[in-house]
Design a protein around this motif. Structure first.
Motif, PDB file in Angstrom:
ATOM      1  N   GLN A 137      -0.484  -2.326   1.023  1.00  0.00           N
ATOM      2  CA  GLN A 137      -0.570  -0.836   1.600  1.00  0.00           C
ATOM      3  C   GLN A 137      -0.675  -0.334   0.178  1.00  0.00           C
ATOM      4  O   GLN A 137      -1.080   0.889   0.231  1.00  0.00           O
ATOM      5  CB  GLN A 137       0.419  -0.731   2.601  1.00  0.00           C
ATOM      6  CG  GLN A 137       0.403   0.882   2.986  1.00  0.00           C
ATOM      7  CD  GLN A 137      -0.920   1.217   3.670  1.00  0.00           C
ATOM      8  OE1 GLN A 137      -1.641   0.397   4.294  1.00  0.00           O
ATOM      9  NE2 GLN A 137      -1.542   2.469   3.629  1.00  0.00           N
ATOM     10  N   SER A 138       0.674  -0.622  -0.422  1.00  0.00           N
ATOM     11  CA  SER A 138       0.791   0.124  -1.878  1.00  0.00           C
ATOM     12  C   SER A 138      -0.278   0.458  -2.776  1.00  0.00           C
ATOM     13  O   SER A 138      -0.572   1.352  -3.293  1.00  0.00           O
ATOM     14  CB  SER A 138       2.235  -0.375  -2.435  1.00  0.00           C
ATOM     15  OG  SER A 138       2.390   0.213  -3.730  1.00  0.00           O
ATOM     16  N   GLU A 185      -3.204   2.557  -1.239  1.00  0.00           N
ATOM     17  CA  GLU A 185      -3.049   3.807  -1.296  1.00  0.00           C
ATOM     18  C   GLU A 185      -3.598   4.470  -2.847  1.00  0.00           C
ATOM     19  O   GLU A 185      -3.758   5.494  -2.924  1.00  0.00           O
ATOM     20  CB  GLU A 185      -1.717   4.187  -1.262  1.00  0.00           C
ATOM     21  CG  GLU A 185      -1.424   4.084   0.269  1.00  0.00           C
ATOM     22  CD  GLU A 185       0.260   4.113   0.494  1.00  0.00           C
ATOM     23  OE1 GLU A 185       0.978   4.306  -0.521  1.00  0.00           O
ATOM     24  OE2 GLU A 185       0.548   4.284   1.502  1.00  0.00           O
ATOM     25  N   ARG A 186      -3.569   3.329  -3.967  1.00  0.00           N
ATOM     26  CA  ARG A 186      -4.038   3.779  -5.224  1.00  0.00           C
ATOM     27  C   ARG A 186      -5.262   3.516  -5.481  1.00  0.00           C
ATOM     28  O   ARG A 186      -6.024   3.554  -6.466  1.00  0.00           O
ATOM     29  CB  ARG A 186      -3.219   3.220  -6.130  1.00  0.00           C
ATOM     30  CG  ARG A 186      -1.635   3.675  -5.953  1.00  0.00           C
ATOM     31  CD  ARG A 186      -0.728   3.011  -7.073  1.00  0.00           C
ATOM     32  NE  ARG A 186      -1.077   1.806  -7.393  1.00  0.00           N
ATOM     33  CZ  ARG A 186      -0.228   0.706  -6.928  1.00  0.00           C
ATOM     34  NH1 ARG A 186       0.759   0.979  -5.950  1.00  0.00           N
ATOM     35  NH2 ARG A 186      -0.247  -0.621  -7.382  1.00  0.00           N
ATOM     36  N   GLY A 218      -9.642   2.783  -0.607  1.00  0.00           N
ATOM     37  CA  GLY A 218      -8.453   2.894   0.473  1.00  0.00           C
ATOM     38  C   GLY A 218      -8.175   1.426   1.169  1.00  0.00           C
ATOM     39  O   GLY A 218      -7.619   1.641   2.279  1.00  0.00           O
ATOM     40  N   ARG A 219      -8.390   0.415   0.348  1.00  0.00           N
ATOM     41  CA  ARG A 219      -8.011  -0.860   0.994  1.00  0.00           C
ATOM     42  C   ARG A 219      -7.964  -1.893  -0.200  1.00  0.00           C
ATOM     43  O   ARG A 219      -8.286  -1.543  -1.262  1.00  0.00           O
ATOM     44  CB  ARG A 219      -8.828  -1.157   2.032  1.00  0.00           C
ATOM     45  CG  ARG A 219     -10.389  -1.498   1.488  1.00  0.00           C
ATOM     46  CD  ARG A 219     -11.386  -2.105   2.579  1.00  0.00           C
ATOM     47  NE  ARG A 219     -12.738  -2.312   2.295  1.00  0.00           N
ATOM     48  CZ  ARG A 219     -13.268  -3.185   1.735  1.00  0.00           C
ATOM     49  NH1 ARG A 219     -12.274  -4.353   1.427  1.00  0.00           N
ATOM     50  NH2 ARG A 219     -14.515  -3.333   1.296  1.00  0.00           N
TER      51      ARG A 219
END
Length: 250
Positions: A206-207, A210-211, A215-216
């Motif tokens: 998830q971290s 987010e970057r 988005g995945r």
């Protein structure tokens, strides 16, 4: 699609992750696949069998030149001379550079870079003789630098230089040589990275997501699709390239 009918493909590090997904993809598209790993790749062979593909498993230590030569001799006898080589075998031994042990430096370079040297040097003999070959090696986004991975980054950057050089030397024999550099792919290796930094695989993914512009995180099958393209005749004029598969991350 049957892009690989009558082709013999060798995939190293194919017991799990990107290697397993690549072996399955090539087999589904018609190749007879030699599935190599340091342990018997039973799960991969079962997946290929269920999909109706053709594969044989081989135990091979890519850091041992004699082991590599012996396995390729058996592949040539069992399946035929290889047309495709996917250099996927790899390990991580992460730590910050100031405390990185020499054994961990040597282990990562030996598997991730010297192993590619061994397999490619043996495979290219068959390819030169038949005037046809596709070599795809796994680099990584980490080749651009990644905290705690000085050894892995050095090895994966080396793959890119080796790929560009082999394209020059083997091109006259109708052999295409390319590399694929994945970003964060959901595999056992990245799960181990999550553990190293004190996170669960889910939180770590998830971290990263987010970057990432898409988005995945990526999946092994998505990298396998790119490898299959580079190993096919659709990429007949692509050589010496490293293609990043990282969801648009910079």
């Amino acid at each position: 699609m049957d892009r690989f009918t009558d082709r013999i493909a060798v995939v190293t590090g194919a017991a799990q992750g990107i290697g397993a997904a690549t072996a399955l993809r090539l087999a589904i598209e018609g190749a007879a696949v030699a599935v190599l790993d340091r342990n018997t790749p039973e799960d991969t062979l079962e997946q290929i069998d269920r999909a109706g593909g053709t594969a044989r498993g081989y135990v091979c230590d890519v850091t041992d030149r004699d082991s590599v030569q012996s396995v390729f001799d058996r592949i040539a006898t069992d399946l035929g001379d290889p047309h495709i080589l996917v250099n996927n075998a790899g390990i991580t031994r992460d730590d910050l550079f100031f405390r990185l042990a020499e054994d961990d430096w040597n282990a990562v370079l030996s598997v991730n870079l010297t192993g590619v040297y061994h397999c490619t040097q043996v495979a290219q003999k068959y390819m030169v003789a038949q005037r046809y070959g596709k070599i795809v090696s796994l680099s990584s986004r980490s080749a651009l630098g990644n905290r705690g991975q000085a050894n892995y980054a050095a090895a994966k950057a080396g793959i890119q230089g080796l790929t560009a050089t082999l394209a020059l030397e083997l091109g006259p024999y109708n052999i295409n040589v390319n590399a694929v550099a994945p970003g964060y792919i959901a595999t056992a290796m990245t799960a181990a990275t999550a553990d190293r930094v004190g996170m669960t695989p889910e939180d770590h993914q998830q971290s990263v997501a987010e970057r990432t512009p898409l988005g995945r995180v990526g999946q092994p099958e998505e990298v396998a699709a790119v490898i299959a393209f580079l190993a096919s005749d659709e990429a007949s004029y692509v050589s010496g390239q490293t293609l990043y598969v990282n969801g648009g991350a910079r």
